[in-house]
Design an enzyme around this catalytic site. Structure first.
Site, PDB file in Angstrom:
ATOM      1  N   GLY A 129       0.848  -1.186   0.000  1.00  0.00           N
ATOM      2  CA  GLY A 129       0.000   0.000   0.000  1.00  0.00           C
ATOM      3  C   GLY A 129       0.879   1.230   0.000  1.00  0.00           C
ATOM      4  CD  GLN A 146       3.157   5.877   3.073  1.00  0.00           C
ATOM      5  OE1 GLN A 146       2.209   5.337   2.489  1.00  0.00           O
ATOM      6  NE2 GLN A 146       4.110   5.160   3.629  1.00  0.00           N
ATOM      7  CB  CYS A 201       5.029   2.269   8.001  1.00  0.00           C
ATOM      8  SG  CYS A 201       4.541   3.782   7.141  1.00  0.00           S
ATOM      9  CG  LEU A 202       6.414   1.061   2.024  1.00  0.00           C
ATOM     10  CD1 LEU A 202       5.864   1.323   0.632  1.00  0.00           C
ATOM     11  CD2 LEU A 202       7.452  -0.047   2.019  1.00  0.00           C
ATOM     12  CG  HIS A 236      -0.813   1.358   7.457  1.00  0.00           C
ATOM     13  ND1 HIS A 236       0.047   1.025   8.462  1.00  0.00           N
ATOM     14  CD2 HIS A 236      -0.080   2.116   6.594  1.00  0.00           C
ATOM     15  CE1 HIS A 236       1.240   1.568   8.247  1.00  0.00           C
ATOM     16  NE2 HIS A 236       1.187   2.236   7.099  1.00  0.00           N
ATOM     17  CG  HIS A 276       0.193   6.848   5.741  1.00  0.00           C
ATOM     18  ND1 HIS A 276       1.264   7.331   6.434  1.00  0.00           N
ATOM     19  CD2 HIS A 276       0.451   5.536   5.540  1.00  0.00           C
ATOM     20  CE1 HIS A 276       2.134   6.350   6.656  1.00  0.00           C
ATOM     21  NE2 HIS A 276       1.667   5.258   6.124  1.00  0.00           N
TER      22      HIS A 276
HETATM   23  O1  K2U Z   1       3.877   2.278   4.290  1.00  0.00           O
HETATM   24  C1  K2U Z   1       2.768   1.928   3.908  1.00  0.00           C
HETATM   25  O2  K2U Z   1       1.760   2.592   4.127  1.00  0.00           O
HETATM   26  C2  K2U Z   1       2.638   0.566   3.232  1.00  0.00           C
HETATM   27  C3  K2U Z   1       2.329  -0.431   4.313  1.00  0.00           C
HETATM   28  C4  K2U Z   1       0.989  -0.997   4.122  1.00  0.00           C
HETATM   29  C5  K2U Z   1       0.650  -1.937   5.240  1.00  0.00           C
HETATM   30  C6  K2U Z   1       0.950  -1.641   6.565  1.00  0.00           C
HETATM   31  C7  K2U Z   1       0.592  -2.537   7.573  1.00  0.00           C
HETATM   32  C8  K2U Z   1      -0.037  -3.718   7.253  1.00  0.00           C
HETATM   33  C9  K2U Z   1      -0.323  -3.987   5.938  1.00  0.00           C
HETATM   34  C10 K2U Z   1       0.026  -3.097   4.939  1.00  0.00           C
HETATM   35  C11 K2U Z   1       3.436  -1.476   4.407  1.00  0.00           C
HETATM   36  O3  K2U Z   1       4.663  -0.905   4.696  1.00  0.00           O
HETATM   37  S1  K2U Z   1       3.696  -2.410   3.021  1.00  0.00           S
HETATM   38  C12 K2U Z   1       4.947  -3.500   3.704  1.00  0.00           C
HETATM   39  C13 K2U Z   1       4.252  -4.633   4.374  1.00  0.00           C
HETATM   40  C14 K2U Z   1       3.987  -5.711   3.572  1.00  0.00           C
HETATM   41  C15 K2U Z   1       3.292  -6.776   4.101  1.00  0.00           C
HETATM   42  C16 K2U Z   1       2.850  -6.756   5.405  1.00  0.00           C
HETATM   43  C17 K2U Z   1       3.129  -5.686   6.214  1.00  0.00           C
HETATM   44  C18 K2U Z   1       3.858  -4.606   5.697  1.00  0.00           C
HETATM   45 ZN    ZN Z   2       2.617   3.409   6.165  1.00  0.00          ZN
END
Ligand code: K2U
Ligand code: ZN
Length: 169
Positions: free
Chosen positions: A46, A51, A92-93, A134, A138
Site C-alpha cells: 500500500g 508518503q 510502514c514504508l 493504515h 496516512h
Molecule cells: O507504508 C505503507 O503505508 C505501506 C504499508 C501498508 C501496510 C501496513 C501494515 C499492514 C499492511 C500493509 C506497508 O509498509 S507495506 C509492507 C508490508 C507488507 C506486508 C505486510 C506488512 C507490511
Molecule cells: Zn505506512
C-alpha cells in the site's frame, strides 16, 4: 513513470492532513502510475499520497500474491466497520525496519472513486482491511507508530534519525 521519494518518519510532512482530490485528471492519473511504481519497487502492499509528499486523498494498494491486482482509492471514506477488532503486526514504508502490533477493525466497507473517477464501494477483510485502515491514517497525517507507547515512539524516532544521518554521510 517515475519512482517517487518516500518521506521518512519523523518528517513533519507525514503529519499534514490531505485534501480531497478535486478532479481525476491527467495529473492525478500520472501520480497514480508513479505511486504504483514506487510501491512495487519498495515491496510495499500500500502507499498513500501523503508518503510521497502529495497531500491529497489518494491511496494505491495491491495485496495480491502475484502483485497484479492494483486498487486505487480516491477520496476514500469508511462507511462501515466490523464489531470485531484484532491486533496485527504492521510495518510502514515511511518507518523502514520497524514492525509492531496495532489494533484494527477486522473488516471495513469503503466508498471511493477509482482510477477512472467512477464511484465504487469495496468490502475489505483480512490484510486488505488492515492496509486500508493504515493508508487512510496516512491521509489524516497519522503514522502507525503513534499507536505505540511514548517510550517506543521516542526510540523509533532516535533510530530513524540515526539512519537518516548515516544515509546523508
Ligand atoms: O507504508 C505503507 O503505508 C505501506 C504499508 C501498508 C501496510 C501496513 C501494515 C499492514 C499492511 C500493509 C506497508 O509498509 S507495506 C509492507 C508490508 C507488507 C506486508 C505486510 C506488512 C507490511
Ligand atoms: Zn505506512
Amino acid at each position: 513513470m517515475s519512482l517517487l521519494p518516500i518521506l521518512c518518519y519523523p518528517d513533519p510532512r507525514l503529519h499534514k492532513v490531505a485534501k480531497p482530490v478535486q478532479a481525476v485528471d491527467a495529473r492525478i492519473k500520472t501520480l497514480i502510475a508513479d505511486m504504483f511504481e514506487t510501491m512495487y519497487d519498495a515491496k510495499g502492499i500500500g502507499l498513500a499520497a501523503t508518503q510521497v509528499d502529495v497531500h491529497e486523498r489518494l491511496i494505491v494498494i495491491d495485496t495480491s500474491e502475484q502483485r497484479d491486482q492494483p486498487l486505487v482509492l480516491i477520496n476514500p471514506e469508511i462507511v462501515w466497520t466490523s464489531a470485531d477488532k484484532h491486533v496485527n503486526e504492521e510495518g510502514c514504508l515511511s518507518v523502514p525496519g520497524i514492525y509492531d502490533g496495532v489494533e484494527r477493525f477486522d473488516a471495513v466497507r469503503v466508498s471511493a472513486l477509482d482510477g477512472d473517477g467512477a464511484a465504487r464501494t469495496i468490502e475489505a477483510q483480512g490484510m486488505l482491511a488492515v492496509c486500508v485502515q493504515h493508508e487512510m491514517d496516512h491521509l489524516l497525517g497519522k503514522v502507525f507508530v503513534e499507536y505505540l507507547s511514548p517510550l517506543k515512539r521516542d526510540r523509533i524516532k532516535t533510530k530513524m534519525r540515526k539512519l537518516q544521518r548515516a544515509e546523508r554521510s
